[in-house]
Design a protein around this motif. Structure first.
Motif, mmCIF file in Angstrom:
data_model
loop_
_atom_site.group_PDB
_atom_site.id
_atom_site.type_symbol
_atom_site.label_atom_id
_atom_site.label_comp_id
_atom_site.label_asym_id
_atom_site.label_seq_id
_atom_site.Cartn_x
_atom_site.Cartn_y
_atom_site.Cartn_z
ATOM 1 N N GLN A 18 -6.310 -13.344 -8.679
ATOM 2 C CA GLN A 18 -7.470 -12.765 -8.165
ATOM 3 C C GLN A 18 -7.667 -12.613 -6.764
ATOM 4 O O GLN A 18 -7.926 -11.297 -6.549
ATOM 5 C CB GLN A 18 -8.515 -13.661 -8.465
ATOM 6 N N ARG A 19 -7.073 -13.279 -5.875
ATOM 7 C CA ARG A 19 -7.221 -12.736 -4.442
ATOM 8 C C ARG A 19 -6.273 -11.755 -3.908
ATOM 9 O O ARG A 19 -6.593 -11.132 -2.871
ATOM 10 C CB ARG A 19 -7.058 -14.036 -3.507
ATOM 11 N N TYR A 20 -5.176 -11.415 -4.792
ATOM 12 C CA TYR A 20 -4.379 -10.406 -4.425
ATOM 13 C C TYR A 20 -5.001 -9.099 -4.967
ATOM 14 O O TYR A 20 -4.383 -7.828 -4.279
ATOM 15 C CB TYR A 20 -2.725 -10.977 -5.195
ATOM 16 N N ILE A 21 -5.488 -9.098 -5.858
ATOM 17 C CA ILE A 21 -6.061 -7.782 -6.507
ATOM 18 C C ILE A 21 -6.941 -6.985 -5.399
ATOM 19 O O ILE A 21 -6.874 -5.822 -5.359
ATOM 20 C CB ILE A 21 -6.980 -8.087 -7.869
ATOM 21 N N ALA A 22 -7.605 -7.773 -4.594
ATOM 22 C CA ALA A 22 -8.452 -7.052 -3.473
ATOM 23 C C ALA A 22 -7.829 -6.495 -2.352
ATOM 24 O O ALA A 22 -8.136 -5.666 -1.833
ATOM 25 C CB ALA A 22 -9.515 -8.157 -2.982
ATOM 26 N N GLU A 23 -6.435 -6.907 -2.409
ATOM 27 C CA GLU A 23 -5.602 -6.273 -1.388
ATOM 28 C C GLU A 23 -4.605 -5.198 -1.622
ATOM 29 O O GLU A 23 -3.878 -4.482 -0.970
ATOM 30 C CB GLU A 23 -4.473 -7.284 -0.760
ATOM 31 N N LEU A 24 -4.795 -4.849 -3.064
ATOM 32 C CA LEU A 24 -3.897 -3.685 -3.831
ATOM 33 C C LEU A 24 -4.450 -2.332 -3.147
ATOM 34 O O LEU A 24 -5.336 -2.223 -2.580
ATOM 35 C CB LEU A 24 -4.199 -3.837 -5.078
ATOM 36 N N PRO A 25 -3.353 -1.556 -2.712
ATOM 37 C CA PRO A 25 -3.749 -0.276 -2.241
ATOM 38 C C PRO A 25 -4.857 0.854 -2.885
ATOM 39 O O PRO A 25 -4.730 0.721 -4.006
ATOM 40 C CB PRO A 25 -2.364 0.466 -2.043
ATOM 41 N N SER A 26 -5.459 1.425 -2.060
ATOM 42 C CA SER A 26 -6.602 2.225 -2.392
ATOM 43 C C SER A 26 -5.889 3.781 -2.275
ATOM 44 O O SER A 26 -4.628 3.791 -1.808
ATOM 45 C CB SER A 26 -7.948 2.229 -1.749
ATOM 46 N N SER A 27 -6.456 4.696 -2.644
ATOM 47 C CA SER A 27 -6.142 6.127 -2.822
ATOM 48 C C SER A 27 -5.419 6.604 -1.196
ATOM 49 O O SER A 27 -6.333 6.261 -0.349
ATOM 50 C CB SER A 27 -7.193 7.201 -3.040
ATOM 51 N N GLY A 28 -4.198 6.936 -1.390
ATOM 52 C CA GLY A 28 -3.695 7.447 0.128
ATOM 53 C C GLY A 28 -3.183 6.122 0.907
ATOM 54 O O GLY A 28 -2.688 6.496 2.181
ATOM 55 N N GLU A 29 -3.132 4.933 0.587
ATOM 56 C CA GLU A 29 -2.590 3.678 1.155
ATOM 57 C C GLU A 29 -1.369 3.212 0.995
ATOM 58 O O GLU A 29 -0.649 3.396 -0.229
ATOM 59 C CB GLU A 29 -3.639 2.703 0.930
ATOM 60 N N ILE A 30 -0.541 2.824 1.851
ATOM 61 C CA ILE A 30 0.611 2.103 1.633
ATOM 62 C C ILE A 30 0.143 0.495 2.096
ATOM 63 O O ILE A 30 -0.488 0.133 3.187
ATOM 64 C CB ILE A 30 1.715 2.511 2.689
#
Length: 260
Positions: A86-98
């Motif tokens: 769960q706590r890793y999901i919030a850190e996943l990249p959004s559009s245009g991100e590395i």
């Protein structure tokens, strides 16, 4: 005072090669931003294997607004009561991100397993579900690359010793470090199981021989760039040393030669 030492030709050669690869990384980032793509890089490995230095070489000239390094600390009491991922999901990249994970959910298959920070049931549940979890991530449109930095026991011992005497590395010293050599064989076994069971077809592992830090930086970046299409890619810069970069085969197959 004595004469100031001059950089060696080897150092100059490394700096020149790294600069050209960092220019390629900027090209890649421009493509990711313009296309709204999402890139996730996982870096795992032995203690002292050089994850921090490798990450610095990757992000040195990238836009900090669209590139993020994630190095999560020990879970809080609340997080320990959540779904493990769960706590890793919030850190996943959004559009245009590395996004680069400096250690990741694979803590459970490495440090937590070896040090007894998780139960056997928790470990098994992780191993049984992580491939499906990563399939969902990839299915959402995120490009995922997983690297494991491997070093031999003597090199790790030397680097641990360096941390004790280098004032700039004092922050890296932890109680876990003290167990790295003592539990070397346990870590080797945990590594091998992790690589065999989680190098899926959709998200395979790539092992990097990280005994030479400069070679690690250059070859990991070359491998990453060679696996992603972007405008203006200079393929002449992307020749990979097969003694350094070792792709892991799909699940259950024979692993590349690793430090025992």
């Amino acid at each position: 005072m004595g004469k100031k030492s001059q950089p060696s030709n080897h150092d100059n050669d490394y700096d020149a090669k790294l600069r050209l690869l960092q220019i390629e990384l900027v090209k890649l980032q421009r493509q990711i931003i313009s296309s709204g793509s999402r890139l996730l890089i996982i870096l795992e490995g032995r203690d002292t294997a050089g994850k921090d230095g490798t990450i610095k070489s990757i992000v040195a000239h990238l836009s900090p607004r669209e590139s993020h390094v994630v190095a999560l600390s020990k879970p809080t009491e609340r997080e320990e009561g959540e779904w493990y991922f769960q706590r890793y999901i919030a850190e996943l990249p959004s559009s245009g991100e590395i996004v680069i994970f400096n250690r990741s959910w694979y803590n459970r298959a490495g440090v937590e397993k070896v040090m007894g920070f998780c139960t056997d049931t928790q470990y098994k549940q992780f191993i049984d579900t992580v491939n499906e979890f990563e399939s969902l991530i990839i299915g959402s449109g995120i490009q995922l690359f997983k690297y494991y930095l491997d070093i031999n026991k003597a090199e790790q011992a030397a680097r641990l010793k360096s941390r004790e005497t280098d004032p700039l590395k004092q922050w890296k010293i932890s109680p876990i470090d003290e167990q790295a050599q003592k539990k070397w064989n346990d870590y080797s076994q945990a590594r091998d199981v992790m690589l065999k069971k989680t190098s899926s077809k959709a998200a395979p592992w790539t092992v990097i021989d990280a005994n030479d830090k400069k070679s690690t930086h250059l070859n990991l970046i070359r491998d990453l760039l060679s696996r992603i299409k972007y405008p203006g890619r200079d393929t002449n810069l992307l020749t990979i040393d097969s003694n350094v970069v070792m792709p892991c085969p799909p699940l259950g197959k024979k692993l590349p030669k690793l430090a025992p």
